[in-house]
Design a protein around this motif. Structure first.
Motif, short mmCIF file in Angstrom:
data_model
loop_
_atom_site.label_atom_id
_atom_site.label_comp_id
_atom_site.label_asym_id
_atom_site.label_seq_id
_atom_site.Cartn_x
_atom_site.Cartn_y
_atom_site.Cartn_z
N ARG A 70 -14.21 15.85 0.37
CA ARG A 70 -13.10 14.92 0.17
C ARG A 70 -11.91 15.42 0.97
NH1 ARG A 70 -11.89 12.89 -5.25
NH2 ARG A 70 -12.02 10.91 -4.23
N GLY A 71 -11.04 14.47 1.32
CA GLY A 71 -9.90 14.81 2.15
C GLY A 71 -8.81 15.55 1.38
N GLU A 72 -7.93 16.20 2.15
CA GLU A 72 -6.77 16.86 1.55
C GLU A 72 -5.90 15.83 0.86
OE1 GLU A 72 -4.32 18.99 4.51
OE2 GLU A 72 -6.27 19.63 5.30
N THR A 73 -5.80 14.66 1.47
CA THR A 73 -5.00 13.58 0.90
C THR A 73 -5.94 12.46 0.45
OG1 THR A 73 -3.21 14.10 2.42
CG2 THR A 73 -3.15 11.92 1.39
N ILE A 74 -5.86 12.15 -0.85
CA ILE A 74 -6.69 11.07 -1.39
C ILE A 74 -5.81 9.83 -1.53
CG2 ILE A 74 -8.24 10.34 -3.26
CD1 ILE A 74 -9.25 12.95 -2.18
N ILE A 75 -6.18 8.79 -0.83
CA ILE A 75 -5.39 7.55 -0.88
C ILE A 75 -6.18 6.52 -1.66
CG2 ILE A 75 -4.37 5.72 0.52
CD1 ILE A 75 -4.84 8.08 2.79
N ARG A 76 -5.54 5.97 -2.67
CA ARG A 76 -6.23 4.95 -3.47
C ARG A 76 -5.48 3.65 -3.37
NH1 ARG A 76 -6.61 9.64 -6.88
NH2 ARG A 76 -8.79 10.31 -6.99
N ILE A 77 -6.20 2.62 -3.05
CA ILE A 77 -5.60 1.29 -2.99
C ILE A 77 -6.12 0.50 -4.18
CG2 ILE A 77 -5.52 -0.89 -1.69
CD1 ILE A 77 -4.04 1.22 -0.22
N CYS A 78 -5.18 -0.03 -4.96
CA CYS A 78 -5.58 -0.82 -6.12
C CYS A 78 -5.98 -2.21 -5.67
CB CYS A 78 -4.43 -0.90 -7.13
SG CYS A 78 -4.84 -2.00 -8.50
N SER A 97 -7.96 1.02 9.59
CA SER A 97 -7.90 1.06 11.04
C SER A 97 -7.02 2.21 11.52
CB SER A 97 -7.53 -0.33 11.58
OG SER A 97 -6.28 -0.33 12.15
N ALA A 98 -5.93 2.53 10.83
CA ALA A 98 -5.06 3.63 11.27
C ALA A 98 -5.76 4.99 11.11
CB ALA A 98 -3.77 3.63 10.48
N GLY A 137 4.80 1.69 -5.32
CA GLY A 137 4.74 0.26 -5.62
C GLY A 137 5.36 -0.59 -4.54
N HIS A 138 5.07 -1.88 -4.60
CA HIS A 138 5.59 -2.85 -3.63
C HIS A 138 5.37 -2.37 -2.20
CE1 HIS A 138 7.43 -4.69 -7.12
NE2 HIS A 138 8.10 -3.57 -7.38
N VAL A 139 4.22 -1.83 -1.96
CA VAL A 139 3.95 -1.22 -0.65
C VAL A 139 3.71 -2.30 0.40
CG1 VAL A 139 2.45 0.32 0.64
CG2 VAL A 139 2.98 0.82 -1.73
N ARG A 140 4.46 -2.20 1.48
CA ARG A 140 4.24 -3.13 2.58
C ARG A 140 3.32 -2.48 3.60
NH1 ARG A 140 9.92 -5.34 4.43
NH2 ARG A 140 8.90 -4.58 6.28
N VAL A 145 0.79 3.25 5.97
CA VAL A 145 0.29 4.34 6.82
C VAL A 145 1.25 5.52 6.79
CG1 VAL A 145 -0.39 4.96 9.18
CG2 VAL A 145 -0.97 2.70 8.26
N ARG A 146 2.55 5.23 6.81
CA ARG A 146 3.53 6.31 6.75
C ARG A 146 3.37 7.13 5.46
NH1 ARG A 146 7.50 2.71 8.35
NH2 ARG A 146 8.49 2.76 6.32
N LEU A 147 3.21 6.42 4.34
CA LEU A 147 3.05 7.10 3.05
C LEU A 147 1.79 7.95 3.06
CD1 LEU A 147 3.94 4.26 0.53
CD2 LEU A 147 5.17 6.40 0.85
N ALA A 148 0.71 7.39 3.59
CA ALA A 148 -0.57 8.10 3.61
C ALA A 148 -0.44 9.38 4.42
CB ALA A 148 -1.66 7.21 4.20
#
Ligand code: FES
Length: 151
Positions: A70-78, A97-98, A137-140, A145-148
């Protein structure tokens, strides 16, 4: 002694070397390696005197365990209903894609894992994305990608 073996030994030294330590040891291995490497499980099975088959069933039963890196950063999209309506699909596409990986995958440099989850209980903030258990929240799309990458 290999580096891996030394890391496992440190974990084993903190616990009684018997079957009662199984889950604790698996949790520590998951924390240390960010997944459960098969060779480490095999050594742990011997040390704890537990059949490898039992270790595998525990490893696949609990969602917190992963048999693949697993990656160092785990990104979860609801992708619950509220987030879906507010554009979670687009967020996911943008991230895939990024980072050049699909949902459920880990990047080859082991930096990122992207996962899709069901409602995380923060619908008022939809669409919601989690980066290493921190809610956003309210992620555009342009912010996702910046947050990730910030981790
Ligand atoms: S649907 Fe995403 S937080 Fe509820």
């Amino acid at each position: 002694m290999s580096k891996r073996t030394a890391r496992l030994e440190t974990i084993l030294d903190r616990n009684p070397r018997d079957p009662s330590s199984l889950i604790t040891v698996l949790q520590d291995i998951q924390k240390e390696f960010r997944y459960l490497p098969v060779e480490v499980l095999s050594d742990a099975a011997q040390a704890l005197n537990v059949p490898l088959s039992k270790i595998f069933s525990a490893s696949t039963f609990y969602k917190a365990f992963s048999l693949t890196p697993r990656g160092e950063t785990i990104i979860r999209i609801c992708k619950g209903t509220a987030c879906h309506i507010k554009g979670a699909d687009l967020l996911l596409e943008q991230l895939e894609s990024a980072l050049n990986i699909r949902a459920g995958e880990t990047s080859s440099d082991l930096k990122f894992t992207v996962e899709v989850v069901n409602c995380v209980g923060a619908c008022a903030m939809a669409p919601v994305m989690m980066v290493n258990n921190k809610y956003h929240g309210h992620v555009r799309v342009d912010r996702a990608v910046r947050l990730a990458k910030k981790g």
